[in-house]
Enzyme design. Structure first.
Site, short mmCIF file in Angstrom:
data_model
loop_
_atom_site.label_atom_id
_atom_site.label_comp_id
_atom_site.label_asym_id
_atom_site.label_seq_id
_atom_site.Cartn_x
_atom_site.Cartn_y
_atom_site.Cartn_z
N GLU A 1 56.10 40.50 25.45
CA GLU A 1 54.65 40.52 25.30
C GLU A 1 54.08 41.92 25.27
O GLU A 1 54.57 42.82 25.94
CB GLU A 1 53.98 39.74 26.45
CG GLU A 1 54.12 38.25 26.31
CD GLU A 1 52.94 37.49 26.92
OE1 GLU A 1 51.91 38.13 27.22
OE2 GLU A 1 53.06 36.27 27.08
N CYS B 1 57.55 38.98 41.86
CA CYS B 1 56.31 39.00 42.65
C CYS B 1 55.67 37.62 42.62
O CYS B 1 55.58 36.98 41.58
CB CYS B 1 55.35 40.05 42.11
SG CYS B 1 55.99 41.74 42.25
N CYS C 1 52.75 36.69 40.08
CA CYS C 1 52.89 37.18 38.71
C CYS C 1 53.67 36.20 37.85
O CYS C 1 54.77 35.77 38.20
CB CYS C 1 53.60 38.53 38.73
SG CYS C 1 53.84 39.26 37.09
N GLY D 1 58.12 43.48 33.16
CA GLY D 1 59.22 44.30 33.63
C GLY D 1 58.82 45.39 34.61
O GLY D 1 57.64 45.69 34.81
N GLU D 2 59.83 45.98 35.23
CA GLU D 2 59.68 47.08 36.18
C GLU D 2 60.16 48.37 35.50
O GLU D 2 61.36 48.57 35.30
CB GLU D 2 60.51 46.81 37.45
CG GLU D 2 60.74 47.99 38.37
CD GLU D 2 59.48 48.75 38.74
OE1 GLU D 2 59.42 49.96 38.46
OE2 GLU D 2 58.56 48.13 39.31
N LEU E 1 50.88 48.24 45.14
CA LEU E 1 51.01 48.13 46.58
C LEU E 1 50.71 46.71 47.06
O LEU E 1 51.53 46.06 47.71
CB LEU E 1 50.08 49.13 47.27
CG LEU E 1 50.41 49.51 48.71
CD1 LEU E 1 51.81 50.08 48.84
CD2 LEU E 1 49.38 50.51 49.24
N CYS F 1 46.30 41.16 33.62
CA CYS F 1 47.30 41.62 34.57
C CYS F 1 47.89 40.45 35.35
O CYS F 1 47.17 39.64 35.92
CB CYS F 1 46.64 42.61 35.54
SG CYS F 1 47.76 43.29 36.76
#
Length: 356
Positions: free
Chosen positions: A106, A130, A133, A173-174, A227, A345
């Site tokens: 995406e 998470c 998410c 993704g991270e 955070l 988000c």
């Protein structure tokens, strides 16, 4: 004449044997065309056609001879195809892009009067899981190559017929689990596409030692750290990976980053009603963040189907803001664009199920 594959550090899927050209610099492209027996200036021409003209096949580069174009037919540039596209009422556009190996990723184009921002993905899926998410609910497939990251920006630019001014690495993704390709994409977006580093934002949930390593590159990008909680217990509840990376260690790395780079850190904090948005959370957060340059970016929760978290009301949000301001913490509220298209988000996923 035989064709020699490009020998540049481009990560690609295992199914592909020849590295795509997208993501390569002028110097890399010039070296490559010389390997093909062509004059060096062909590298600059190739660079222009890839990044300025947006060519998708080497066969379409009219300044090359027909014979050479035929020989280059199997060399991939590295562009994706638009698998699905949806437009929200605020003109935010969500794209599902199909990659060379069939995977879907995406990307979101976010227009305003004066800018066009692209939210890019760095992995197919996400391993961080998470709890709030949608991306993390779908699992992890693989890292994206630098060409697949740069391609997302070029795709949005072409679709909007407008130059992209800002890029945020906040999609699927991270990013710091794919550091080499993210750094390569940052370089290419800056030097090849022409987007200033200060207009690039790299987001991370926090991977041990990776923020410290990123600092050594002395980039001018904005670092955004997700955070989402002011203490370890609550953070582990929301972010399972936090179990192995205490918040004290994470914030220590953030302080090092600021000291090394001179750049302030943006802390992303998704507000979940009754979970992490209470006055005591705001006070605890302010105590954590004193003493170094930072900014808190509050994001009211964007709903997904898999969990029943709620978005706080405006009064709750403003109360949280006021407490941080009273404690001298820089803070702003970001109301996400593209909510109605599941492009906001925390809502990104690699299928269009439920996204009509």
């Amino acid at each position: 004449m035989s064709v020699t594959p490009l020998t540049s550090p481009i990560n690609i899927s295992q199914e592909t044997t020849i590295p795509p050209l997208l993501g390569a610099s002028v110097a890399e492209l010039s070296a490559w065309v010389q390997q093909q027996g062509q004059p060096t200036y062909r590298g600059k021409q190739l660079h222009e056609w890839i990044y300025q003209k947006g060519v998708r096949s080497l066969a379409d580069i009219s300044v090359f001879s027909k014979q050479w174009r035929a020989e280059l037919a199997e060399i991939p540039i590295g562009r994706s195809t638009i698998h699905y596209r949806s437009v929200a009422p605020d003109d935010t556009v969500k794209y599902l892009l199909q990659l060379a190996d069939g995977q879907i990723v995406e990307t979101v184009g976010i227009p305003t009067d004066k800018r066009l921002t692209v939210c890019v993905s760095t992995q197919v899926g996400c391993p961080m899981a998470c709890d709030f998410c949608a991306t993390g609910k779908g699992g992890y497939k693989r890292n994206l190559g630098r060409h697949e990251i740069v391609d997302q920006v070029l795709t949005v630019q072409e679709d909007f017929q407008q130059r992209v001014s800002h890029v945020v690495f906040m999609g699927m993704g991270e990013p710091l689990l794919n550091t080499d390709n993210v750094l390569g994409a940052v370089r290419s977006l800056n030097q090849d596409v022409g987007i200033g580093q200060r207009s690039l934002t790299v987001s991370t949930v926090g991977i041990r030692d990776r923020i410290r390593q990123l600092a050594q590159h002395h980039l001018q990008v904005t670092l955004a750290v997700s955070l989402h909680a002011p203490n370890q217990a609550l953070r582990e509840q929301l972010i399972p990976s936090a179990h192995s990376y205490p918040i004290e260690d994470l914030l220590a790395e953030c302080r090092e980053y600021v000291a090394i780079t001179g750049r302030r850190i943006s802390f992303e904090y998704i507000l979940l009603a009754g979970v992490n948005d209470l006055p005591e959370h705001a006070l605890e957060l302010s105590r954590r963040l004193r003493g170094f340059q930072n900014h808190v970016n509050l994001i009211p929760y964007n709903p997904i189907q898999e969990v029943d978290y709620k978005r706080p009301n405006r009064q709750q949000i403003q109360s949280f803001v006021q407490i941080l301001q009273e404690q001298k913490i820089a803070v702003s509220v970001r109301y996400s664009r593209g909510l109605e298209a599941d492009a906001a988000c925390g809502q990104l996923r690699s299928s269009n199920a439920g996204n009509s």
